[in-house]
Design a protein around this motif. Sequence first.
Motif, PDB file in Angstrom:
ATOM      1  N   ARG A   1       9.284 -11.478  12.272  1.00  0.00           N
ATOM      2  CA  ARG A   1      10.201 -10.448  12.797  1.00  0.00           C
ATOM      3  C   ARG A   1       9.523  -9.074  12.798  1.00  0.00           C
ATOM      4  N   ASN A   2       8.882  -8.744  11.696  1.00  0.00           N
ATOM      5  CA  ASN A   2       8.211  -7.442  11.603  1.00  0.00           C
ATOM      6  C   ASN A   2       7.105  -7.309  12.642  1.00  0.00           C
TER       7      ASN A   2
ATOM      8  N   LEU B   1       6.810  -8.863  15.528  1.00  0.00           N
ATOM      9  CA  LEU B   1       7.376  -8.755  16.873  1.00  0.00           C
ATOM     10  C   LEU B   1       7.937  -7.350  17.116  1.00  0.00           C
ATOM     11  N   ARG B   2       8.561  -6.781  16.107  1.00  0.00           N
ATOM     12  CA  ARG B   2       9.067  -5.408  16.248  1.00  0.00           C
ATOM     13  C   ARG B   2       7.906  -4.440  16.484  1.00  0.00           C
TER      14      ARG B   2
ATOM     15  N   TYR C   1      10.312  -7.895  20.026  1.00  0.00           N
ATOM     16  CA  TYR C   1      11.378  -8.525  19.252  1.00  0.00           C
ATOM     17  C   TYR C   1      12.618  -8.816  20.097  1.00  0.00           C
TER      18      TYR C   1
ATOM     19  N   SER D   1      17.050 -12.231  17.511  1.00  0.00           N
ATOM     20  CA  SER D   1      17.848 -11.127  16.965  1.00  0.00           C
ATOM     21  C   SER D   1      19.221 -11.583  16.493  1.00  0.00           C
TER      22      SER D   1
ATOM     23  N   GLU E   1      19.229 -12.865  12.587  1.00  0.00           N
ATOM     24  CA  GLU E   1      18.753 -11.882  11.616  1.00  0.00           C
ATOM     25  C   GLU E   1      19.234 -12.241  10.205  1.00  0.00           C
TER      26      GLU E   1
END
Length: 243
Positions: free
Chosen positions: A192-193, A195-196, A201, A221, A224
């Motif tokens: 997740r980190n 991709l952000r 993301y 998303s 989460e």
Amino acid sequence: MTRQGTIHGVGLGPGDPDLMSVRAHRMVTSARHVAFFRKAGRPGRARRLVAGLLPANVVEFAMEYPVTTEIPVAHPDYNAALSAFYTNCTAHLRSLVNDGEDVVVLCEGDPFFYGSFMHLYERLKGDVIVNVVPATTGMSAAWTASGQPITWGDDVLSVVMATLPEDTLVRHIKAADAVVLMKIGRNIDKVRNALRRAGRYGTAWLVEYASMDGQTVQKLSEAEGRVTPYFSIVLVHGNGRRP
């Protein structure tokens, strides 16, 4: 002289027995010896995929991993334990082949795509006859389940292991048009980190148990805070050239 047998690395496909190739099905249903990997105390997913298909008199050889997640992958003991394990498995398979037996090694997905069979193959090739039966991969089942093509036109597709360091994930995600992230599990927060940080993301999809019982498909998303199972794949679809 006794003829030498053959090792068959048979890809069973992404998880749905109906997606097994005709050749794989034929080899499984006529096997005299089958070998398969599994975690200690578990039946093994490859073995479950062929439940009801094996002949009644088949001889089974369960190859139980000495370690899975108990030791970090980078620890020298991890590599040493697995190296000895594959060597021991190879010795048993070689003895069967030298006695003239054919052995079907059951493989999840495709035998040459991040599979354990590759470690047997490297130790056996050149000594015995090894035949490999390809199969549909889990990632193919995942992007099919998403209902969207994974690549268009000139898109570059990268297959990235979520076990890599976060900075490495970011670099690969940024460089590719389309991305398949595998081996998610406990690495989901790192994914997740990454991709952000890569700005992808919002377009990422999470597919769990592609083509298997319990399959789910959703935007990443929307998941989460959840820890995902081992059989999870994160997709970032390409959006390249098209007519």
